[in-house]
Enzyme design. Structure first.
Site, mmCIF file in Angstrom:
data_model
loop_
_atom_site.group_PDB
_atom_site.id
_atom_site.type_symbol
_atom_site.label_atom_id
_atom_site.label_comp_id
_atom_site.label_asym_id
_atom_site.label_seq_id
_atom_site.Cartn_x
_atom_site.Cartn_y
_atom_site.Cartn_z
ATOM 1 N N LEU A 161 96.105 88.296 7.186
ATOM 2 C CA LEU A 161 95.162 89.294 7.740
ATOM 3 C C LEU A 161 93.814 88.604 7.956
ATOM 4 C CD1 LEU A 161 95.073 92.437 8.388
ATOM 5 C CD2 LEU A 161 93.799 92.641 6.239
ATOM 6 N N GLY A 162 93.767 87.770 8.978
ATOM 7 C CA GLY A 162 92.518 87.120 9.371
ATOM 8 C C GLY A 162 91.973 87.812 10.597
ATOM 9 N N ARG A 163 91.342 87.034 11.476
ATOM 10 C CA ARG A 163 90.740 87.628 12.686
ATOM 11 C C ARG A 163 91.802 88.328 13.534
ATOM 12 N NH1 ARG A 163 87.911 82.427 12.212
ATOM 13 N NH2 ARG A 163 89.955 81.652 12.759
ATOM 14 N N ILE A 164 92.884 87.596 13.836
ATOM 15 C CA ILE A 164 93.917 88.168 14.716
ATOM 16 C C ILE A 164 94.704 89.245 13.976
ATOM 17 C CG2 ILE A 164 96.010 87.648 16.019
ATOM 18 C CD1 ILE A 164 94.815 84.800 16.455
ATOM 19 N N ARG A 184 96.190 84.745 0.736
ATOM 20 C CA ARG A 184 96.041 84.137 -0.595
ATOM 21 C C ARG A 184 95.024 84.914 -1.423
ATOM 22 N NH1 ARG A 184 95.172 78.298 1.877
ATOM 23 N NH2 ARG A 184 93.989 79.720 3.211
ATOM 24 N N ARG A 243 102.680 80.595 13.775
ATOM 25 C CA ARG A 243 103.257 79.298 14.123
ATOM 26 C C ARG A 243 104.742 79.310 13.825
ATOM 27 N NH1 ARG A 243 99.944 78.528 17.098
ATOM 28 N NH2 ARG A 243 98.441 76.845 17.282
ATOM 29 N N ASP A 267 106.831 84.871 19.351
ATOM 30 C CA ASP A 267 106.062 84.220 20.424
ATOM 31 C C ASP A 267 106.040 82.719 20.198
ATOM 32 O OD1 ASP A 267 104.225 84.204 22.730
ATOM 33 O OD2 ASP A 267 102.746 83.525 21.258
ATOM 34 N N GLU A 272 109.372 74.291 19.121
ATOM 35 C CA GLU A 272 109.155 74.660 20.530
ATOM 36 C C GLU A 272 108.636 73.464 21.314
ATOM 37 O OE1 GLU A 272 106.192 77.777 19.611
ATOM 38 O OE2 GLU A 272 104.724 76.584 20.705
ATOM 39 N N HIS A 290 105.459 81.272 23.842
ATOM 40 C CA HIS A 290 104.104 81.014 23.313
ATOM 41 C C HIS A 290 103.029 81.429 24.339
ATOM 42 C CE1 HIS A 290 101.749 78.226 20.370
ATOM 43 N NE2 HIS A 290 100.980 79.213 20.795
ATOM 44 N N VAL A 291 103.053 82.701 24.661
ATOM 45 C CA VAL A 291 102.144 83.209 25.710
ATOM 46 C C VAL A 291 101.051 84.127 25.162
ATOM 47 C CG1 VAL A 291 103.813 83.069 27.606
ATOM 48 C CG2 VAL A 291 103.736 85.148 26.199
HETATM 49 P P1 NAP Z 1 92.211 83.238 10.472
HETATM 50 O O1 NAP Z 1 91.166 84.233 10.800
HETATM 51 O O2 NAP Z 1 91.825 81.986 9.755
HETATM 52 O O3 NAP Z 1 93.329 84.003 9.627
HETATM 53 C C1 NAP Z 1 94.343 83.345 8.940
HETATM 54 C C2 NAP Z 1 94.741 84.226 7.761
HETATM 55 O O4 NAP Z 1 95.855 83.629 7.117
HETATM 56 C C3 NAP Z 1 93.655 84.377 6.739
HETATM 57 O O5 NAP Z 1 93.505 85.745 6.450
HETATM 58 C C4 NAP Z 1 94.144 83.623 5.516
HETATM 59 O O6 NAP Z 1 93.717 84.297 4.331
HETATM 60 C C5 NAP Z 1 95.655 83.662 5.699
HETATM 61 N N1 NAP Z 1 96.321 82.496 5.153
HETATM 62 C C6 NAP Z 1 96.083 81.191 5.449
HETATM 63 N N2 NAP Z 1 96.906 80.400 4.748
HETATM 64 C C7 NAP Z 1 97.683 81.221 3.998
HETATM 65 C C8 NAP Z 1 98.725 80.991 3.064
HETATM 66 N N3 NAP Z 1 99.130 79.759 2.733
HETATM 67 N N4 NAP Z 1 99.311 82.058 2.495
HETATM 68 C C9 NAP Z 1 98.901 83.317 2.803
HETATM 69 N N5 NAP Z 1 97.912 83.595 3.669
HETATM 70 C C10 NAP Z 1 97.308 82.553 4.251
HETATM 71 O O7 NAP Z 1 92.968 82.768 11.757
HETATM 72 P P2 NAP Z 1 93.275 83.580 13.107
HETATM 73 O O8 NAP Z 1 92.211 83.330 14.089
HETATM 74 O O9 NAP Z 1 93.631 84.977 12.745
HETATM 75 O O10 NAP Z 1 94.585 82.771 13.608
HETATM 76 C C11 NAP Z 1 95.724 82.698 12.797
HETATM 77 C C12 NAP Z 1 96.758 81.766 13.378
HETATM 78 O O11 NAP Z 1 97.362 82.375 14.501
HETATM 79 C C13 NAP Z 1 96.246 80.437 13.927
HETATM 80 O O12 NAP Z 1 96.067 79.485 12.899
HETATM 81 C C14 NAP Z 1 97.331 80.024 14.891
HETATM 82 O O13 NAP Z 1 98.310 79.239 14.248
HETATM 83 C C15 NAP Z 1 97.941 81.363 15.313
HETATM 84 N N6 NAP Z 1 97.658 81.668 16.714
HETATM 85 C C16 NAP Z 1 98.699 81.785 17.578
HETATM 86 C C17 NAP Z 1 98.467 82.105 18.909
HETATM 87 C C18 NAP Z 1 99.584 82.251 19.867
HETATM 88 O O14 NAP Z 1 99.389 81.969 21.043
HETATM 89 N N7 NAP Z 1 100.751 82.687 19.440
HETATM 90 C C19 NAP Z 1 97.159 82.266 19.361
HETATM 91 C C20 NAP Z 1 96.125 82.142 18.465
HETATM 92 C C21 NAP Z 1 96.379 81.835 17.131
HETATM 93 P P3 NAP Z 1 93.488 83.477 2.948
HETATM 94 O O15 NAP Z 1 92.607 82.330 3.301
HETATM 95 O O16 NAP Z 1 92.886 84.484 2.010
HETATM 96 O O17 NAP Z 1 94.846 83.056 2.524
HETATM 97 C C1 8YV Z 2 97.571 78.413 22.541
HETATM 98 C C2 8YV Z 2 97.411 79.074 20.065
HETATM 99 O O1 8YV Z 2 98.794 77.897 22.292
HETATM 100 O O2 8YV Z 2 95.108 79.317 19.551
HETATM 101 C C3 8YV Z 2 96.225 78.984 19.153
HETATM 102 O O3 8YV Z 2 96.414 78.582 18.000
HETATM 103 O O4 8YV Z 2 98.503 78.897 19.651
HETATM 104 C C4 8YV Z 2 97.256 79.474 21.500
HETATM 105 O O5 8YV Z 2 96.093 80.102 21.782
HETATM 106 C C5 8YV Z 2 96.588 77.297 22.613
HETATM 107 O O6 8YV Z 2 95.382 77.743 23.067
HETATM 108 C C6 8YV Z 2 97.138 76.171 23.496
HETATM 109 O O7 8YV Z 2 96.737 76.248 24.768
#
Ligand code: NAP
Ligand code: 8YV
Length: 327
Positions: A161-164, A184, A243, A267, A272, A290-291
């Protein structure tokens, strides 16, 4: 965070190892000596220009590890296009005094919207239903089947439960879902109605839907494993927008095949862009390429933050959005 930057003089040389929105390369080329290093003989590029490079732009297709960094002895900054930077060896960067930046915040809404779309596609079998029409079954075989699962009354367990994750939770509440989460650490700045679980398996046992938004890397590798899937149960739905490495694909496929969980929407996929055929063979799996952040507007916002980090670094020695580096 402010770090000392070592301007070498002249136009800084920027090495772009992965393709991003075209505007990023265009803007970079206006201000910097830009080397585009995809679809080329990278070894030759590193040999000829590695010593010149002071900034590296990456977005996940290339592993930024110690071996690559050794070829870039004058590197000052790695700017990642995206939030996740699990493809960067942070320790190697830190040891070499190289700052790493990512692009937090600018994609939260896009990713959250996609996550809700994927959840709906999964529980209501929308992509399978659409294929049914395209393949001509509607006219010849009648209506698509009733989906055995529904969104109504689900309890959403947000894993990360972070930003996204928070942006997803806000949207899910609009659909009437109850929210629980596992991080955590318990968050003190979210509504008290969001139930916190200090273990992932505890969360899985308490909810019927897992929304995985964890970063990749060693700390989260296969966090969603057979044990967690078993705890989720037969009505269980797993969505992963974090991820691919976070979910044990073999365990997921086994659970989908046996019906010990109901469905999965991904996604992101381990390994991948290669998707295991066994996963694609599961009729209750929905897989997207991954969109989640992949709109022109959002990818431009990501690109702009990459450019802002570069600009700030080379004018003031301060990065806009540096990641916390390991000591
Ligand atoms: P964020 O704000 O840093 O949130 C990550 C959350 O995960 C935090 O609340 C953190 O809380 C928790 N966390 C981290 N490690 C953990 C662990 N080992 N066990 C349990 N909880 C854990 O990041 P965000 O901006 O929301 O982005 C999250 C992730 O989404 C990115 O790192 C990226 O891999 C993925 N993402 C994917 C896409 C896509 O295109 N599919 C796009 C953007 C991002 P604690 O620190 O309290 O554990
Ligand atoms: C994209 C992502 O894959 O922000 C991330 O962690 O997984 C996605 O937004 C990335 O921007 C690659 O272009």
């Amino acid at each position: 965070m402010s770090c000392s930057h070592r301007r070498i003089g002249g136009r800084p040389t920027v090495l772009m190892v992965d393709q991003m929105e075209p505007v990023v390369a265009e803007r970079c080329a206006e201000r910097y000596d830009l080397i585009k290093a995809w679809d080329v003989d990278r070894e030759a590029v590193l040999q000829a220009r590695g010593h010149d490079v002071s900034a590296l732009l990456a977005s996940g297709a290339t592993a930024v590890d110690g071996r690559l960094l050794d070829r870039l002895p004058n590197l000052q900054i790695i700017t990642c296009g995206g939030v996740g930077f699990d493809y960067v060896d942070l320790r190697s960067a830190t040891e070499r005094g190289v700052v790493v930046t990512n692009t937090p915040g600018v994609l939260d809404d896009e990713v959250a919207d996609t996550a809700i779309g994927l959840l709906l596609m999964t529980v209501r079998e929308l992509s399978a239903a659409e294929r049914w029409v395209r393949e001509g079954h509607w006219a010849s075989d009648g209506p698509y089947r009733l989906s055995p699962t529904t969104l109504a009354s689900r309890t959403l367990g947000v894993v990360g439960l972070g930003r996204i994750g928070l942006a997803i939770a806000h949207r899910a509440e609009g659909f009437g879902l109850r929210i629980s989460y596992h991080n955590r650490r318990r968050r003190g700045d979210v509504p008290e109605r969001y139930a916190y679980y200090d273990t992932l398996v505890g969360l899985a046992a308490a909810v019927d839907t897992l929304m995985v938004v964890l970063p990749g890397g060693a700390g989260t590798y296969h966090a969603v494993n057979a044990h967690v899937l078993g705890a989720l149960g037969r009505e269980g739905v797993v969505i992963n927008v974090g991820r691919g490495s976070v979910v044990d694909t073999d365990a997921l496929v086994a659970s989908l095949r046996s019906g010990s969980i109901a469905a999965a929407g991904l996604d992101v996929v381990e390994g991948e862009p290669l998707v295991p055929p066994e996963l694609l063979d599961c009729p209750t799996a929905v897989v997207l390429p991954h969109v989640a952040s992949g709109s022109v507007a959002t990818r431009r916002a990501i690109g702009q933050l990459v450019l802002d980090n570069l600009e700030s670094w080379f004018t003031s020695g301060t990065a806009v959005t540096p990641v916390r580096q390991v000591q």
